[in-house]
Each structure stands twice: as structure tokens, then as C-alpha cells.
Design a protein around this motif. Sequence first.
Motif, short mmCIF file in Angstrom:
data_model
loop_
_atom_site.label_atom_id
_atom_site.label_comp_id
_atom_site.label_asym_id
_atom_site.label_seq_id
_atom_site.Cartn_x
_atom_site.Cartn_y
_atom_site.Cartn_z
N PHE A 1 8.62 38.14 16.77
CA PHE A 1 8.77 36.79 17.34
C PHE A 1 9.98 36.05 16.79
CE2 PHE A 1 6.53 35.85 13.43
CZ PHE A 1 6.91 34.56 13.08
N VAL A 2 10.62 36.59 15.76
CA VAL A 2 11.67 35.85 15.06
C VAL A 2 13.05 36.24 15.57
CG1 VAL A 2 12.74 35.38 12.82
CG2 VAL A 2 10.24 35.69 12.99
N ASP A 3 13.79 35.24 16.08
CA ASP A 3 15.21 35.44 16.42
C ASP A 3 16.09 35.25 15.19
OD1 ASP A 3 15.23 35.70 19.48
OD2 ASP A 3 14.09 33.86 19.21
N LEU A 4 15.77 34.24 14.41
CA LEU A 4 16.57 33.90 13.22
C LEU A 4 15.63 33.66 12.04
CD1 LEU A 4 19.17 33.10 11.74
CD2 LEU A 4 18.93 30.80 12.71
N LEU A 5 15.82 34.45 11.00
CA LEU A 5 15.03 34.30 9.78
C LEU A 5 15.87 33.61 8.72
CD1 LEU A 5 12.53 34.98 7.99
CD2 LEU A 5 13.69 37.13 7.42
N ILE A 6 15.37 32.51 8.20
CA ILE A 6 15.98 31.83 7.06
C ILE A 6 15.08 32.10 5.87
CG2 ILE A 6 16.75 29.65 6.07
CD1 ILE A 6 18.33 30.38 8.57
N LEU A 7 15.59 32.84 4.90
CA LEU A 7 14.77 33.25 3.76
C LEU A 7 15.34 32.65 2.48
CD1 LEU A 7 12.45 34.90 2.63
CD2 LEU A 7 13.92 36.92 2.66
N ASP A 8 14.62 31.70 1.93
CA ASP A 8 15.03 31.01 0.71
C ASP A 8 13.90 31.13 -0.31
OD1 ASP A 8 16.33 29.46 -1.14
OD2 ASP A 8 15.96 27.56 -0.13
N PRO A 9 13.69 32.34 -0.83
CA PRO A 9 12.57 32.56 -1.75
C PRO A 9 12.89 32.01 -3.13
CG PRO A 9 13.90 34.53 -1.62
CD PRO A 9 14.52 33.55 -0.67
N PRO A 10 11.90 31.94 -4.02
CA PRO A 10 12.21 31.57 -5.40
C PRO A 10 13.24 32.55 -5.98
CG PRO A 10 9.83 31.60 -5.04
CD PRO A 10 10.46 32.19 -3.81
N TYR A 11 14.28 32.01 -6.60
CA TYR A 11 15.24 32.87 -7.28
C TYR A 11 14.57 33.42 -8.54
CZ TYR A 11 18.57 30.27 -4.33
OH TYR A 11 19.23 29.69 -3.28
N ASN A 12 15.17 34.40 -9.14
CA ASN A 12 14.54 35.01 -10.32
C ASN A 12 14.76 34.15 -11.55
OD1 ASN A 12 13.02 36.91 -11.64
ND2 ASN A 12 14.77 38.19 -12.17
N LEU A 13 14.13 32.98 -11.51
CA LEU A 13 14.20 31.99 -12.58
C LEU A 13 12.79 31.46 -12.82
CD1 LEU A 13 17.15 29.89 -11.15
CD2 LEU A 13 17.36 31.53 -13.02
N THR A 14 12.50 31.09 -14.03
CA THR A 14 11.24 30.40 -14.29
C THR A 14 11.40 28.95 -13.87
OG1 THR A 14 10.64 31.86 -16.11
CG2 THR A 14 9.61 29.69 -16.08
N LYS A 15 10.62 28.53 -12.89
CA LYS A 15 10.77 27.18 -12.35
C LYS A 15 9.43 26.64 -11.89
CE LYS A 15 14.33 24.68 -9.86
NZ LYS A 15 15.02 24.34 -11.09
N ASP A 16 9.24 25.35 -12.12
CA ASP A 16 8.00 24.69 -11.72
C ASP A 16 8.25 23.94 -10.41
OD1 ASP A 16 5.66 23.34 -11.43
OD2 ASP A 16 5.69 22.34 -13.37
N TYR A 17 7.58 24.39 -9.36
CA TYR A 17 7.67 23.73 -8.06
C TYR A 17 6.46 22.81 -7.89
CZ TYR A 17 11.26 27.21 -7.07
OH TYR A 17 12.40 27.99 -7.12
N HIS A 18 6.47 21.72 -8.65
CA HIS A 18 5.40 20.72 -8.60
C HIS A 18 4.03 21.37 -8.72
CE1 HIS A 18 8.78 18.33 -7.06
NE2 HIS A 18 8.09 17.27 -7.45
#
Length: 314
Positions: free
Chosen positions: A57-74
Motif C-alpha cells: 500500500f505504500v508509495d513513499l516510505l519515510i523512515l525516521d527510526p531511533p538512531y543508535n543513541l541512548t535517548k529518552d522520548y518522553h
Amino acid sequence: MTTSASRNRTLTCAEKEYRDLAKSILRIGESVSIEQIHGQLIAGDFFDIAAYLPGQFVDLLILDPPYNLTKDYHGNRFRELDKPGYVLWFGRVIDLLIPMLKPQSTIYVCSDWKTSSLVLPVLEDRFLVQNRITWEREKGRGAKRNWKNNTEDIWFCTSSRDYYFDVDVVKLKRKVLAPYRFEGKPKDWVAEEDGNYRLTYPSNIWTDITIPFWSMPENTPHPTQKPEKLLAKLILASSRKNDFVFDPFIGSGTTAVVAEKLGRQWSGIDINMEYLCWARKRIGSAQNDPAIQGYSGGVFWERNSLLQRLNKHD
């Protein structure tokens, strides 16, 4: 209250807003159709939800996963993995996404300089890597014993050699400092009221992006929010009207907001309900105001140049 604080336009949700917006967020526990997820923000862990999503179903995939860093996303913490561990994790993400892609789809993958070298072999193994975009993230922190990190990468990949790309809609409008004439006429530039301008072909180095900050209405408290202008370039270049844009780590919703403004179908997933509520609120505003900072008149402008021009005409 300081002057700067009075102009703070950072988007957040009051408690009642949060409760009301949370009701509009989709939760799925069984297979769904394209029609059911179009225009929907989906709450949950991508690894749990992937099996329920439609195929191709996807024409355009935007993939912005967590980078390989220790980070707190709230409250949702991603811990840095060893290199083989991150490659394995990222490979699992890609392998779950591949069945969702159309045969002529385009994939953009965001990364920082450390993560880039880890994701590239995975992408080369599964897609055709067309290019690497490096964009200036001018908010990078200073370092006393190293060079300041203020760039990020976006890998431009396709599922096949037959893919859509429209270079004319992503040209950059630049001011011409040394206008050249041929037989007395402007060559490749146009004289306008406030200067001479040229539309230039986009390169894979982008220095015209402004990171959202407190006085911009697109800004949220998300720690790694991408600018609307950045996503507008990707969406305009690599999708047509009504194409389906998908973002499985959508965060505060920039992909959905820009897709909505540009007339694309869209859907996105995130594990953080607070982020999804910010996203839903932003999408509501986008339906009333389709403006994108730095993009006007069908062209992209150099950083701050459009604002200077508008101020000059006020």
C-alpha cells in the motif's frame, strides 16, 4: 515574563485536549484495510502492529527510526546497542516494511553520522540506494574536543529502477550575486523587484533547512522533530497527488502534517500517545493553513530569504 516567552508558539496539549485527541487515535489488533488506516495515526509498537497492516500500500516510505543513541522520548527510552545489535534491529524493521511497499516505491531513511554506516549495508542488501542526502541541522551542540555535529543523513532508496522523481518541483530559489548576460539578456536568471533570482537544481547537500524552534508554530517539545520543509522536499519529489505516504515512527507527526498539506494519503505509527496527540492537533491546523515555512509560490527558498523578502514588502 520575558519578551521571548511571550512569543513562544511551541505546540502542546492541555489535559482536556489530550483526553479528547486521544479518542481519535487508532488502535488495531486485527488486520486492517488501506481505507481504514488512511488519514489515521496509529498508537502502539511498530513491531506489534506490522502484521496487521495491508500489503503493497505504500508509495513513499519515510523512515525516521531511533538512531543508535541512548535517548529518552518522553518516557519511552531507546538504549544504544552494540553495532551488530543495531544492524539486527534495523534489519527487522526493514523486513517487516518490505511487504507493505509497492513495486515502484521510494524509501527515505533518516540517520545521523554514526548510524549511517550501520544502516547502509542493510539498505544496499534490500533496495537500490540512489543517493545520500546530507542536510545541515544548525542546532548541533558544540564540543570542546571534537567537531560540532550539525548534519544528518537521509538515504534515498527505491524498490526498483522504475521509480517516480520530479526534480522540477523541488528546485531552490537563490539570489544571483553575479548575474551573467548573453547577448544582453539574463542567462538562467530573472530580474525581480527586489533582486535577481535563479531556480537551481537540488543537490544532495541541503543548507536551507531551519530546525523548528520556540517561535515557530510547527515546533513541539519532541526532542528530534524534523522540519516541515525537509519533509516537503521528500514528499514533493517522490510522490504524486493522492499517493500513500507512510511513516512507522511518526513522532510528533511532521510527515502526516506535510502529506496533508500537499494532498497525499498518509498514515503513521508511534508508541507515544502524547506525541500522537500533538500530531493530531497539528494535522487539524494544517487543514486550515497549508503554508510550509520556506516554501512559497511552488518553490523552495534559501534559509531566511523568503522572510526577508516578505518583511521588505510589509
